[in-house]
Design a protein around this motif. Structure first.
Motif, short mmCIF file in Angstrom:
data_model
loop_
_atom_site.label_atom_id
_atom_site.label_comp_id
_atom_site.label_asym_id
_atom_site.label_seq_id
_atom_site.Cartn_x
_atom_site.Cartn_y
_atom_site.Cartn_z
N HIS A 106 -12.79 -6.91 47.39
CA HIS A 106 -11.86 -7.93 46.89
C HIS A 106 -12.29 -8.48 45.53
CE1 HIS A 106 -10.66 -7.57 51.03
NE2 HIS A 106 -11.80 -8.08 51.44
N VAL B 287 0.72 -12.51 52.69
CA VAL B 287 0.08 -12.13 51.43
C VAL B 287 1.04 -12.54 50.30
CG1 VAL B 287 1.00 -9.79 51.68
CG2 VAL B 287 -0.83 -10.24 50.04
N PHE C 170 -7.78 -8.88 54.68
CA PHE C 170 -6.72 -9.47 53.84
C PHE C 170 -6.80 -11.00 53.88
CE2 PHE C 170 -4.84 -5.26 54.20
CZ PHE C 170 -4.31 -5.09 52.93
N ARG D 192 -7.46 -12.48 50.03
CA ARG D 192 -6.42 -13.16 49.24
C ARG D 192 -6.94 -14.45 48.61
NH1 ARG D 192 -3.18 -13.92 54.77
NH2 ARG D 192 -4.31 -15.70 55.64
N LYS D 193 -8.08 -14.97 49.09
CA LYS D 193 -8.69 -16.13 48.45
C LYS D 193 -9.32 -15.74 47.11
CE LYS D 193 -9.76 -18.37 52.86
NZ LYS D 193 -10.83 -18.92 53.73
N TRP E 181 -8.28 -12.67 45.18
CA TRP E 181 -7.31 -12.15 44.21
C TRP E 181 -6.01 -12.94 44.18
CZ3 TRP E 181 -3.65 -10.64 47.71
CH2 TRP E 181 -4.07 -10.08 48.92
N PHE F 44 -3.00 -13.32 44.72
CA PHE F 44 -1.67 -12.79 45.01
C PHE F 44 -1.62 -11.34 44.56
CE2 PHE F 44 -1.50 -15.01 40.95
CZ PHE F 44 -1.09 -13.99 40.10
N ALA G 214 1.40 -4.58 46.25
CA ALA G 214 1.11 -4.83 47.66
C ALA G 214 1.11 -3.53 48.45
CB ALA G 214 2.14 -5.80 48.23
#
Length: 528
Positions: A192, A249, A455, A459-460, A462, A464, A471
């Motif tokens: 990530h 997401v 995920f 997501r913290k 990247w 979005f 996606a």
């Protein structure tokens, strides 16, 4: 007198530092023992809630800080004892160090022996043996340029020019090797790390790789690995039973972000002794409409382990073209509703003004936990053996639970808090009790929830996905990386080997590059 006072002050300081080190050591030991107790409780009684996992994570971070603090205090105390010419304090006992893995290369550094005896000066020295001290070291990442030379020849007879073909690159006229590509892909989708952070780190190492260049390589590598993704998709959708779940997401839109979804379908036959390798499949969408699971599983039929999300109802329709899917609802979700009302520890932390513990919820948790105890004992047995044990041991508990829930529901008002989880189960009882009649079904949907954990954490970092295509690309690469992890394969090493070989592999032999087949080949090579 001055020297005596100075010595007394040094000894007092050494004693104070020794006491401080002992206190730090004791504090670290206490936290370590508490952490072991929590882990043992979780192994004995199962996962009580997500709160338990967070508590264990917090305790591990606290232990890390205390261990570092205790080591610093220990070093200071030992240095002070040397200055005071006293015996070093008896501090904590460190655990015995395990030997380093045999497959690691060894670099032998021999300390020069004296040429003569330091005691009498004699030159008659003979070797008695040697003591070896092993130190684990890491070599910083090194960059190199590989020059592939293709010699060109001309024929003296016909003047024809011959030359070997150019090496394969994932991108046309590409210049990144397979190991570098695997590093970029695994850092982005496995660890990530967004491409801008990777570009900055490479720049500090003296290599200028712009974000646009890295993005170009990511897109090309994803396209090159698409045939393997298709093979994993076919393998997952050939399963008799699947775990399904989804998580949010954010996907970038005009002036905002849409709350998109990542869908996961996990094939894992190991709980009932299946020999097929596990795998996971991800899809991405901009919303959570029912049409998405209907499209993902359009031609599939089997047992679906999932929660009670209404989007799966179309799969359970008897008029479905491919046939109705058999639901197997998650007892973990049902238990969670009762546990929130029966969490004694959380209620004690909130203080006396909170709502009292619900005795009905507490009893429901105990009855459901009895089912999970049986499931842990029969995990890994064949489907027939699991079915037999469930009929003998679990069916009575399930039948009594249904009767008891129905009786308790009659005594509750419509607004009672505990009535909601009771209604959740009673209205879908056939889906919850379906595991009794099929040994392939599981009691919970934890396999899908574990597959989505990456995920939820990533997501913290990247924030979005840049677009719907982004996606989908993340879902494709996550399918490859997570499948490799499920088969105990190093994802980065597998990606590097696959990117180096995929161009020269015929279409009919692409299955040899799948993670479970590559693991067999690599294990054989290591043994040889």
């Amino acid at each position: 007198m001055i020297l005596a006072e100075r010595q007394a002050r040094i000894e007092a300081q050494a004693e104070a530092l020794a006491v401080k080190a002992m206190a730090s050591s004791t504090e670290a030991t206490i936290v370590h023992l508490k952490l072991m107790i929590e882990k043992l409780k979780r192994e004995l009684y199962g996962q009580r809630s997500e709160r338990t996992l967070r508590l264990i994570d917090q305790m591990e971070l606290q232990l890390e800080e205390l261990e570092a603090k205790a080591t610093e205090d220990e070093i200071d105390a030992q240095a002070a004892s040397r200055r005071a010419a006293t015996l070093p304090p008896a501090l904590r006992r460190h655990p015995a160090r395990k030997p380093f893995p045999e497959h690691l290369p060894r670099e032998r550094i021999v300390v020069p022996a004296p040429a003569s005896c330091p005691c009498c000066g004699s030159l008659k020295l003979s070797k008695l043996g040697e003591d070896v001290t092993e130190t684990l070291e890491v070599v910083p990442r090194s960059w190199k340029v590989i020059q592939t030379v293709r010699e060109k020849f001309t024929c003296r007879s016909c003047e024809a020019i011959t030359q070997p073909p150019a090496p394969f690159h994932v991108t046309p006229r590409g210049f990144n090797g397979p190991n570098l590509l695997a590093t970029i892909l695994f850092e982005k989708f496995g660890q990530h790390q967004p491409l801008n952070r990777q570009s900055e780190r490479y720049s500090r190492e003296g290599i200028e790789l712009s974000v646009s260049t890295l993005a170009d390589q990511v897109g090309a590598a994803t396209a090159a690995l698409a045939p393997l993704h298709a093979l994993i998709k076919a393998h997952v959708l050939a399963a008799e039973r699947l775990h399904a779940d989804d998580t949010t997401v954010p996907i970038l839109a005009k002036g905002k972000t849409d709350t998109g979804r990542i869908w996961t379908y996990v094939r894992d036959d190991r709980p009932f002794g299946g020999a097929d390798p596990p795998a996971v499949l991800y899809f991405a969408s901009r919303d959570r409409r029912q049409e998405h699971p209907n499209a993902h599983l359009a031609n599939w039929r089997g047992i679906l382990q999932a929660d009670a999300y209404g989007g799966y109802n179309g799969l359970y329709d008897a008029a479905r073209k491919a046939g109705a899917v058999t639901p197997a609802l998650c007892w973990g979700h049902a238990r969670r509703g009762f546990f929130e009302l029966a969490d004694i520890a959380a209620s004690a932390r909130r203080g006396p003004g909170t709502a009292p513990i619900s005795p009905i919820a507490l009893e429901a948790v105990k009855r459901i936990d009895a089912l999970f105890v049986i499931e842990r004992e029969i995990n890994g047995l064949s489907a027939d053996e699991r079915h037999r044990d469930r009929q003998e041991r679990s069916r009575l508990i399930v039948d009594e639970l249904r009767t008891w829930l129905g009786e308790q529901r009659l005594t509750l008002s419509r607004s009672a808090t505990v009535a909601k989880p009771i209604d959740y189960m009673l209205r879908r009882w056939d889906g919850f009790a379906g595991f009794l009649d099929d040994g392939r079904a599981c009691l919970s949907n934890n396999a899908a929830e574990r597959a989505l954990r990456g995920f939820a954490l990533g997501r913290k970092a990247w924030l979005f996905a840049g677009s719907s295509r982004g996606a989908e690309r993340a879902a494709t690469m996550a399918t490859l990386i997570q499948t490799a992890k499920m088969n105990d394969v190093d994802p980065q090493a597998w990606l590097a080997a696959t990117l180096a070989r995929i161009a020269a592999t015929p279409q009919g032999k692409l299955a040899e590059l799948l993670p479970w087949n590559w693991r067999t080949q690599s294990t054989t090579a290591i043994a040889a």
